[in-house]
Design a protein around this motif. Structure first.
Motif, PDB file in Angstrom:
ATOM      1  N   LEU A 139     -39.475  17.019  49.646  1.00 17.90           N
ATOM      2  CA  LEU A 139     -38.056  17.210  49.954  1.00 17.90           C
ATOM      3  C   LEU A 139     -37.697  18.693  49.961  1.00 17.90           C
ATOM      4  N   VAL A 140     -38.150  19.392  48.950  1.00 18.20           N
ATOM      5  CA  VAL A 140     -37.802  20.795  48.805  1.00 18.20           C
ATOM      6  C   VAL A 140     -38.437  21.645  49.899  1.00 18.20           C
ATOM      7  N   GLU A 141     -39.704  21.370  50.218  1.00 19.95           N
ATOM      8  CA  GLU A 141     -40.430  22.201  51.181  1.00 19.95           C
ATOM      9  C   GLU A 141     -39.955  21.986  52.610  1.00 19.95           C
ATOM     10  N   SER A 142     -39.817  20.742  53.004  1.00 14.96           N
ATOM     11  CA  SER A 142     -39.455  20.504  54.410  1.00 14.96           C
ATOM     12  C   SER A 142     -38.762  19.173  54.667  1.00 14.96           C
ATOM     13  N   GLY A 143     -38.899  18.235  53.753  1.00 13.84           N
ATOM     14  CA  GLY A 143     -38.410  16.878  54.009  1.00 13.84           C
ATOM     15  C   GLY A 143     -36.918  16.795  54.245  1.00 13.84           C
ATOM     16  N   PHE A 144     -36.138  17.480  53.407  1.00 18.30           N
ATOM     17  CA  PHE A 144     -34.681  17.376  53.542  1.00 18.30           C
ATOM     18  C   PHE A 144     -34.203  18.017  54.841  1.00 18.30           C
ATOM     19  N   ALA A 145     -34.654  19.232  55.102  1.00 20.91           N
ATOM     20  CA  ALA A 145     -34.235  19.911  56.333  1.00 20.91           C
ATOM     21  C   ALA A 145     -34.808  19.214  57.558  1.00 20.91           C
ATOM     22  N   GLY A 146     -36.035  18.694  57.435  1.00 21.65           N
ATOM     23  CA  GLY A 146     -36.676  18.039  58.578  1.00 21.65           C
ATOM     24  C   GLY A 146     -36.015  16.742  58.986  1.00 21.65           C
ATOM     25  N   TYR A 147     -35.284  16.122  58.064  1.00 24.71           N
ATOM     26  CA  TYR A 147     -34.582  14.874  58.370  1.00 24.71           C
ATOM     27  C   TYR A 147     -33.629  15.040  59.545  1.00 24.71           C
ATOM     28  N   TYR A 148     -33.026  16.217  59.664  1.00 27.80           N
ATOM     29  CA  TYR A 148     -32.010  16.451  60.682  1.00 27.80           C
ATOM     30  C   TYR A 148     -32.596  16.798  62.048  1.00 27.80           C
ATOM     31  N   THR A 149     -33.907  17.025  62.104  1.00 29.63           N
ATOM     32  CA  THR A 149     -34.539  17.372  63.387  1.00 29.63           C
ATOM     33  C   THR A 149     -35.680  16.424  63.736  1.00 29.63           C
ATOM     34  N   GLU A 150     -35.815  15.355  62.980  1.00 32.19           N
ATOM     35  CA  GLU A 150     -36.937  14.433  63.199  1.00 32.19           C
ATOM     36  C   GLU A 150     -36.834  13.730  64.543  1.00 32.19           C
ATOM     37  N   PHE A 151     -35.612  13.410  64.962  1.00 33.66           N
ATOM     38  CA  PHE A 151     -35.399  12.702  66.221  1.00 33.66           C
ATOM     39  C   PHE A 151     -34.559  13.569  67.159  1.00 33.66           C
ATOM     40  N   SER A 152     -34.535  13.181  68.426  1.00 29.71           N
ATOM     41  CA  SER A 152     -33.685  13.897  69.369  1.00 29.71           C
ATOM     42  C   SER A 152     -32.228  13.722  68.959  1.00 29.71           C
ATOM     43  N   ALA A 153     -31.393  14.710  69.264  1.00 31.04           N
ATOM     44  CA  ALA A 153     -30.009  14.694  68.814  1.00 31.04           C
ATOM     45  C   ALA A 153     -29.236  13.456  69.280  1.00 31.04           C
ATOM     46  N   PRO A 154     -29.319  13.048  70.556  1.00 32.55           N
ATOM     47  CA  PRO A 154     -28.574  11.850  70.972  1.00 32.55           C
ATOM     48  C   PRO A 154     -29.010  10.590  70.223  1.00 32.55           C
ATOM     49  N   THR A 155     -30.335  10.426  70.047  1.00 31.79           N
ATOM     50  CA  THR A 155     -30.842   9.258  69.326  1.00 31.79           C
ATOM     51  C   THR A 155     -30.387   9.280  67.873  1.00 31.79           C
ATOM     52  N   PHE A 156     -30.471  10.450  67.264  1.00 29.69           N
ATOM     53  CA  PHE A 156     -30.065  10.607  65.874  1.00 29.69           C
ATOM     54  C   PHE A 156     -28.573  10.321  65.713  1.00 29.69           C
ATOM     55  N   ALA A 157     -27.761  10.818  66.627  1.00 22.14           N
ATOM     56  CA  ALA A 157     -26.315  10.598  66.555  1.00 22.14           C
ATOM     57  C   ALA A 157     -25.983   9.117  66.661  1.00 22.14           C
ATOM     58  N   PHE A 158     -26.636   8.410  67.569  1.00 19.76           N
ATOM     59  CA  PHE A 158     -26.370   6.971  67.724  1.00 19.76           C
ATOM     60  C   PHE A 158     -26.777   6.212  66.467  1.00 19.76           C
ATOM     61  N   HIS A 159     -27.921   6.578  65.896  1.00 17.89           N
ATOM     62  CA  HIS A 159     -28.374   5.924  64.665  1.00 17.89           C
ATOM     63  C   HIS A 159     -27.368   6.151  63.537  1.00 17.89           C
ATOM     64  N   LEU A 160     -26.909   7.386  63.376  1.00 18.20           N
ATOM     65  CA  LEU A 160     -25.942   7.697  62.322  1.00 18.20           C
ATOM     66  C   LEU A 160     -24.629   6.959  62.527  1.00 18.20           C
ATOM     67  N   TRP A 161     -24.192   6.926  63.773  1.00 21.65           N
ATOM     68  CA  TRP A 161     -22.931   6.266  64.097  1.00 21.65           C
ATOM     69  C   TRP A 161     -22.968   4.787  63.721  1.00 21.65           C
ATOM     70  N   THR A 162     -24.015   4.092  64.152  1.00 17.66           N
ATOM     71  CA  THR A 162     -24.109   2.657  63.872  1.00 17.66           C
ATOM     72  C   THR A 162     -24.316   2.399  62.378  1.00 17.66           C
ATOM     73  N   HIS A 163     -25.096   3.265  61.717  1.00 20.78           N
ATOM     74  CA  HIS A 163     -25.336   3.078  60.282  1.00 20.78           C
ATOM     75  C   HIS A 163     -24.035   3.222  59.487  1.00 20.78           C
ATOM     76  N   ASN A 164     -23.291   4.262  59.756  1.00 15.73           N
ATOM     77  CA  ASN A 164     -22.057   4.501  59.008  1.00 15.73           C
ATOM     78  C   ASN A 164     -20.993   3.466  59.334  1.00 15.73           C
ATOM     79  N   ALA A 165     -20.907   3.078  60.609  1.00 18.86           N
ATOM     80  CA  ALA A 165     -19.945   2.045  60.987  1.00 18.86           C
ATOM     81  C   ALA A 165     -20.272   0.726  60.291  1.00 18.86           C
ATOM     82  N   TRP A 166     -21.560   0.414  60.167  1.00 20.22           N
ATOM     83  CA  TRP A 166     -21.974  -0.818  59.503  1.00 20.22           C
ATOM     84  C   TRP A 166     -21.669  -0.753  58.003  1.00 20.22           C
ATOM     85  N   LEU A 167     -21.898   0.423  57.396  1.00 21.10           N
ATOM     86  CA  LEU A 167     -21.571   0.600  55.984  1.00 21.10           C
ATOM     87  C   LEU A 167     -20.073   0.401  55.748  1.00 21.10           C
TER      88      LEU A 167
END
Length: 322
Positions: A139-167
Motif C-alpha cells: 500500500l505504502v510503496e505503490s498500491g494506494f496510488a496505483g488504485y487510481y490508475t489501474e483502469f482507464s479513466a472512463p471504466t474507473f468512473a463508471f465502476h465508482l459511480w455504480t458502486h457508490n450509487a449501490w451503497l
C-alpha cells in the motif's frame, strides 16, 4: 322515453363534449366544462342503455364518452417543468429536511475514522493484524496510488459511480432497520481508517490525503446524506410525529428517500468523474484539492440556499414562487 326529444335536448352537449375531447390544449374553464359534460354524458348513457332499444345511438354516445375519458385520463408528458422542480425544489428540499441526520452521521463517521487512523498510525502492529505486513508495505510503496490508475479513466468512473450509487441505495433501503446502515458505515470507517493509518504511520500522509481529498469530500457527503435519510426513515417508524400515524410518517420519509436516491445518482456521477480524471491527474496537489473542495462547497451551497427555501412538506415558499 321519447328518444327524439331526448336526443334533441342533450345532443348539443354530446357534440360539445366530443369537440372538447379532440382539442390538444384546453383552458382551465374548458377543462371544467369537459369534466361536467363527461359526468352528465355517463349518466345519460346509462339511461339510454337501460331504456333505449336503439343500439346505434348507444354505440355513438359510448364512443363519445370513451374519447372524453381518454382525454381526461391522459398521462402528462414529461416536461422541463418537472425536471426544474426536482432540481430546484424536491431534491434540495429532501436533503435539507434530513440535514440533522446526515450531519450527525458525518460527524460520527469523521471522528471514528480519524480516531482509527491515529490508532493504527501509532500502533504499527495493528496494521499487520488488519491487512498483513506485506500488504501494508505494498500500500505504502505503490498500491494506494496505483488504485487510481489501474483502469482507464472512463471504466474507473463508471465502476465508482455504480458502486457508490449501490451503497447509497442500500443505506436508503435498509434505513428502516437502522442496524444495517450502521454496519455499512462502520465498514467504510474501517476501510478508510486502516488504510489511512498505514499511510500515515509510514510517513505518507501527504500521499493519502492528497489523493483521497479531491473526490472524498463530495463522495462521502453523498454517502452521509443517503445514510442520514435512511436513518430518518427508520426513526419515522420508531417515533412518528403526533399528527401522523406510523405508516403515514414512514411513507412521507420514504418519499424523500426516493427523491434523494435519484438526486444522488448525479452527485455520485460528479464525484466519480473527479476521482477518475482529477485525483490521478499529473497536476499540483493543491489544484486537485481545489477542484474537489469547489465541487463539495457548491453542493453544500446548493442544498443550503435552495433547500432552506422549502417548507416541511417540500413545497416552495411564497417568496420562491414569486
Amino acid at each position: 322515453m321519447d328518444l327524439d326529444a331526448y336526443v334533441a335536448e342533450h345532443g348539443g352537449e354530446w357534440r360539445r363534449l366530443d369537440q372538447l375531447s379532440g382539442r390538444r390544449r384546453l383552458t382551465v374553464d374548458e377543462v371544467d366544462e369537459l369534466v361536467a359534460l363527461y359526468q352528465r354524458a355517463t349518466t345519460q348513457l346509462s339511461m339510454l342503455r337501460s331504456r333505449s332499444p336503439d343500439p346505434a345511438l348507444v354505440g355513438e354516445l359510448s364512443q363519445v364518452v370513451l374519447r372524453a375519458r381518454a382525454r381526461l385520463t391522459v398521462r402528462p408528458r414529461p416536461s422541463w417543468a418537472v425536471v426544474r422542480r426536482f432540481v430546484l425544489v424536491d431534491f434540495p428540499g429532501a436533503v435539507w429536511r434530513a440535514a440533522p441526520w446526515w450531519c450527525a452521521v458525518a460527524t460520527a463517521f469523521t471522528l471514528l475514522t480519524f480516531t482509527l487512523i491515529a490508532f493504527v498510525a501509532d500502533n504499527p502492529e495493528t496494521a499487520a493484524a488488519f491487512v498483513g505486513e506485506a500488504e501494508a508495505a505494498h500500500l505504502v510503496e505503490s498500491g494506494f496510488a496505483g488504485y487510481y490508475t489501474e483502469f482507464s479513466a472512463p471504466t474507473f468512473a463508471f465502476h465508482l459511480w455504480t458502486h457508490n450509487a449501490w451503497l447509497a441505495a442500500k443505506c436508503l433501503a435498509a434505513g428502516v432497520l437502522i442496524v444495517p446502515v450502521a454496519y455499512l458505515l462502520w465498514q467504510n470507517v474501517v476501510n478508510i481508517g486502516v488504510v489511512g493509518g498505514v499511510m500515515v504511520g509510514y510517513g505518507r500522509a501527504d500521499v493519502f490525503f492528497g489523493l483521497i481529498t479531491p473526490h472524498g469530500l463530495l463522495e462521502l457527503t453523498g454517502v452521509f446524506v443517503a445514510a442520514g435519510v435512511g436513518l430518518r426513515i427508520g426513526w419515522a417508524w420508531i417515533a412518528p410525529p403526533e399528527h401522523l400515524t406510523r405508516g403515514q410518517a414512514v411513507a412521507r420519509a420514504g418519499r424523500d428517500g426516493v427523491v434523494v436516491a435519484l438526486g444522488l445518482v448525479v452527485v455520485f456521477a460528479i464525484s466519480a468523474v473527479i476521482e477518475a480524471f482529477v485525483t490521478p491527474a499529473p497536476v499540483p496537489v493543491a489544484l486537485r484539492i481545489a477542484v474537489g473542495v469547489t465541487a463539495w462547497l457548491a453542493f453544500l451551497a446548493y442544498v443550503l440556499v435552495l433547500g432552506s427555501r422549502t417548507r416541511g412538506d417540500g413545497d416552495e415558499t411564497p417568496a420562491m414562487r414569486n
